[in-house]
Scaffold this motif. Sequence first.
Motif, PDB file in Angstrom:
ATOM      1  N   LEU A  41       2.875  -1.755 -10.467  1.00 52.76           N
ATOM      2  CA  LEU A  41       3.218  -3.154 -10.193  1.00 52.76           C
ATOM      3  C   LEU A  41       3.399  -3.383  -8.691  1.00 52.76           C
ATOM      4  CD1 LEU A  41       5.761  -3.705 -13.106  1.00 52.76           C
ATOM      5  CD2 LEU A  41       3.430  -4.600 -12.978  1.00 52.76           C
ATOM      6  N   ASN A  42       4.104  -2.467  -8.020  1.00 53.18           N
ATOM      7  CA  ASN A  42       4.311  -2.581  -6.572  1.00 53.18           C
ATOM      8  C   ASN A  42       2.990  -2.549  -5.813  1.00 53.18           C
ATOM      9  OD1 ASN A  42       7.136  -2.772  -6.621  1.00 53.18           O
ATOM     10  ND2 ASN A  42       7.370  -0.556  -6.610  1.00 53.18           N
ATOM     11  N   CYS A  43       2.089  -1.635  -6.190  1.00 50.63           N
ATOM     12  CA  CYS A  43       0.794  -1.523  -5.511  1.00 50.63           C
ATOM     13  C   CYS A  43      -0.058  -2.768  -5.736  1.00 50.63           C
ATOM     14  CB  CYS A  43       0.052  -0.279  -5.976  1.00 50.63           C
ATOM     15  SG  CYS A  43       0.783   1.257  -5.370  1.00 50.63           S
ATOM     16  N   PHE A  44      -0.015  -3.323  -6.951  1.00 57.59           N
ATOM     17  CA  PHE A  44      -0.741  -4.567  -7.230  1.00 57.59           C
ATOM     18  C   PHE A  44      -0.235  -5.671  -6.300  1.00 57.59           C
ATOM     19  CE2 PHE A  44      -1.387  -8.699  -9.009  1.00 57.59           C
ATOM     20  CZ  PHE A  44      -2.654  -8.644  -9.558  1.00 57.59           C
ATOM     21  N   ARG A  45       1.078  -5.825  -6.210  1.00 59.83           N
ATOM     22  CA  ARG A  45       1.645  -6.887  -5.373  1.00 59.83           C
ATOM     23  C   ARG A  45       1.284  -6.676  -3.907  1.00 59.83           C
ATOM     24  NH1 ARG A  45       5.365  -8.770  -2.096  1.00 59.83           N
ATOM     25  NH2 ARG A  45       6.284 -10.801  -2.508  1.00 59.83           N
ATOM     26  N   ARG A  46       1.357  -5.442  -3.454  1.00 58.52           N
ATOM     27  CA  ARG A  46       1.022  -5.150  -2.050  1.00 58.52           C
ATOM     28  C   ARG A  46      -0.442  -5.494  -1.776  1.00 58.52           C
ATOM     29  NH1 ARG A  46       2.480  -1.325   1.920  1.00 58.52           N
ATOM     30  NH2 ARG A  46       4.627  -1.989   1.728  1.00 58.52           N
ATOM     31  N   ARG A  47      -1.325  -5.179  -2.721  1.00 61.03           N
ATOM     32  CA  ARG A  47      -2.760  -5.421  -2.526  1.00 61.03           C
ATOM     33  C   ARG A  47      -3.118  -6.905  -2.578  1.00 61.03           C
ATOM     34  NH1 ARG A  47      -6.977  -1.945  -5.813  1.00 61.03           N
ATOM     35  NH2 ARG A  47      -6.407  -0.496  -4.170  1.00 61.03           N
ATOM     36  N   TYR A  48      -2.543  -7.658  -3.540  1.00 62.30           N
ATOM     37  CA  TYR A  48      -2.970  -9.033  -3.772  1.00 62.30           C
ATOM     38  C   TYR A  48      -1.968 -10.106  -3.328  1.00 62.30           C
ATOM     39  CZ  TYR A  48      -6.516  -6.666  -6.518  1.00 62.30           C
ATOM     40  OH  TYR A  48      -7.535  -5.836  -6.923  1.00 62.30           O
ATOM     41  N   GLY A  49      -0.752  -9.700  -2.995  1.00 58.88           N
ATOM     42  CA  GLY A  49       0.228 -10.668  -2.497  1.00 58.88           C
ATOM     43  C   GLY A  49       0.978 -11.443  -3.561  1.00 58.88           C
ATOM     44  N   HIS A  50       0.790 -11.098  -4.823  1.00 56.72           N
ATOM     45  CA  HIS A  50       1.525 -11.743  -5.914  1.00 56.72           C
ATOM     46  C   HIS A  50       1.677 -10.731  -7.050  1.00 56.72           C
ATOM     47  CE1 HIS A  50      -2.759 -12.465  -6.847  1.00 56.72           C
ATOM     48  NE2 HIS A  50      -2.378 -12.343  -8.115  1.00 56.72           N
ATOM     49  N   TRP A  51       2.549 -11.062  -7.979  1.00 52.44           N
ATOM     50  CA  TRP A  51       2.798 -10.159  -9.106  1.00 52.44           C
ATOM     51  C   TRP A  51       1.732 -10.336 -10.176  1.00 52.44           C
ATOM     52  CZ3 TRP A  51       5.903  -6.411  -8.074  1.00 52.44           C
ATOM     53  CH2 TRP A  51       6.966  -6.587  -7.203  1.00 52.44           C
ATOM     54  N   PRO A  52       1.444  -9.279 -10.928  1.00 55.36           N
ATOM     55  CA  PRO A  52       0.468  -9.387 -12.020  1.00 55.36           C
ATOM     56  C   PRO A  52       1.061 -10.146 -13.214  1.00 55.36           C
ATOM     57  CG  PRO A  52       1.458  -7.216 -12.044  1.00 55.36           C
ATOM     58  CD  PRO A  52       1.991  -7.923 -10.816  1.00 55.36           C
ATOM     59  N   THR A  53       0.192 -10.554 -14.103  1.00 52.48           N
ATOM     60  CA  THR A  53       0.634 -11.233 -15.327  1.00 52.48           C
ATOM     61  C   THR A  53       0.504 -10.329 -16.548  1.00 52.48           C
ATOM     62  OG1 THR A  53      -1.587 -12.157 -15.597  1.00 52.48           O
ATOM     63  CG2 THR A  53       0.053 -13.526 -14.469  1.00 52.48           C
ATOM     64  N   LYS A  54      -0.263  -9.237 -16.412  1.00 47.04           N
ATOM     65  CA  LYS A  54      -0.476  -8.307 -17.522  1.00 47.04           C
ATOM     66  C   LYS A  54      -0.238  -6.883 -17.053  1.00 47.04           C
ATOM     67  CE  LYS A  54      -4.300 -11.036 -19.096  1.00 47.04           C
ATOM     68  NZ  LYS A  54      -5.714 -11.127 -18.924  1.00 47.04           N
ATOM     69  N   LEU A  55       0.228  -6.068 -17.975  1.00 41.45           N
ATOM     70  CA  LEU A  55       0.378  -4.645 -17.738  1.00 41.45           C
ATOM     71  C   LEU A  55      -0.266  -3.939 -18.919  1.00 41.45           C
ATOM     72  CD1 LEU A  55       1.597  -2.482 -15.885  1.00 41.45           C
ATOM     73  CD2 LEU A  55       3.666  -2.618 -17.271  1.00 41.45           C
ATOM     74  N   ALA A  96      -4.310 -13.135 -14.036  1.00 39.63           N
ATOM     75  CA  ALA A  96      -5.116 -14.025 -14.875  1.00 39.63           C
ATOM     76  C   ALA A  96      -6.552 -14.160 -14.382  1.00 39.63           C
ATOM     77  CB  ALA A  96      -4.460 -15.396 -14.958  1.00 39.63           C
ATOM     78  N   SER A  97      -6.784 -13.937 -13.084  1.00 44.10           N
ATOM     79  CA  SER A  97      -8.148 -14.071 -12.549  1.00 44.10           C
ATOM     80  C   SER A  97      -8.965 -12.792 -12.676  1.00 44.10           C
ATOM     81  CB  SER A  97      -8.101 -14.503 -11.078  1.00 44.10           C
ATOM     82  OG  SER A  97      -7.604 -13.453 -10.284  1.00 44.10           O
ATOM     83  N   GLY A  98      -8.356 -11.720 -13.197  1.00 41.35           N
ATOM     84  CA  GLY A  98      -9.082 -10.467 -13.381  1.00 41.35           C
ATOM     85  C   GLY A  98      -8.893  -9.448 -12.272  1.00 41.35           C
ATOM     86  N   GLN A  99      -8.139  -9.795 -11.215  1.00 42.07           N
ATOM     87  CA  GLN A  99      -7.839  -8.811 -10.187  1.00 42.07           C
ATOM     88  C   GLN A  99      -6.965  -7.733 -10.820  1.00 42.07           C
ATOM     89  OE1 GLN A  99      -6.991 -10.488  -6.086  1.00 42.07           O
ATOM     90  NE2 GLN A  99      -6.622 -12.271  -7.385  1.00 42.07           N
ATOM     91  N   SER A 100      -7.232  -6.463 -10.486  1.00 43.34           N
ATOM     92  CA  SER A 100      -6.474  -5.401 -11.129  1.00 43.34           C
ATOM     93  C   SER A 100      -6.213  -4.246 -10.171  1.00 43.34           C
ATOM     94  CB  SER A 100      -7.217  -4.891 -12.366  1.00 43.34           C
ATOM     95  OG  SER A 100      -8.423  -4.272 -11.992  1.00 43.34           O
ATOM     96  N   TYR A 101      -5.221  -3.463 -10.548  1.00 40.22           N
ATOM     97  CA  TYR A 101      -4.900  -2.242  -9.829  1.00 40.22           C
ATOM     98  C   TYR A 101      -4.626  -1.175 -10.880  1.00 40.22           C
ATOM     99  CZ  TYR A 101      -2.773   1.335  -7.066  1.00 40.22           C
ATOM    100  OH  TYR A 101      -2.514   2.550  -6.500  1.00 40.22           O
TER     101      TYR A 101
END
Length: 131
Positions: A41-55, A96-101
Amino acid sequence: MIMRLHHVVHPITKKGNLAMRREDVLKEYGMGSLPRILDTLNCFRRRYGHWPTKLIIDEDMMDALQQDCITPSGWKALTARVELRSIKGTVIAEDASGQSYEYASEFIRPENKDSSADYWIWGCEVWPSTE
């Protein structure tokens, strides 16, 4: 199964999130794979600047987290933040847009509490990730 429950009674943090204590989140058995999930979750936020919606996590990992690691109120808070889905053998955070980590065992230290997944979900430090 998708769980989204919002009724957890705890003080509110300055950003309007529910504040819990570490002992409200974790069972006494240990962390299990929770550090990997928080790192993802932290790496996703660092990469995209927002929190993910799915795990998306391994089904056995999901069962172990719910049964052995996270309390029922901690689980409710987690599922209020992210939609949980199961997959075999990995951990993936997605929006939601499909960006993933996908978890790659690369720990990225959050800049501060506001950018730390455990504070985002529970309002407290669960896994030492900030200085």
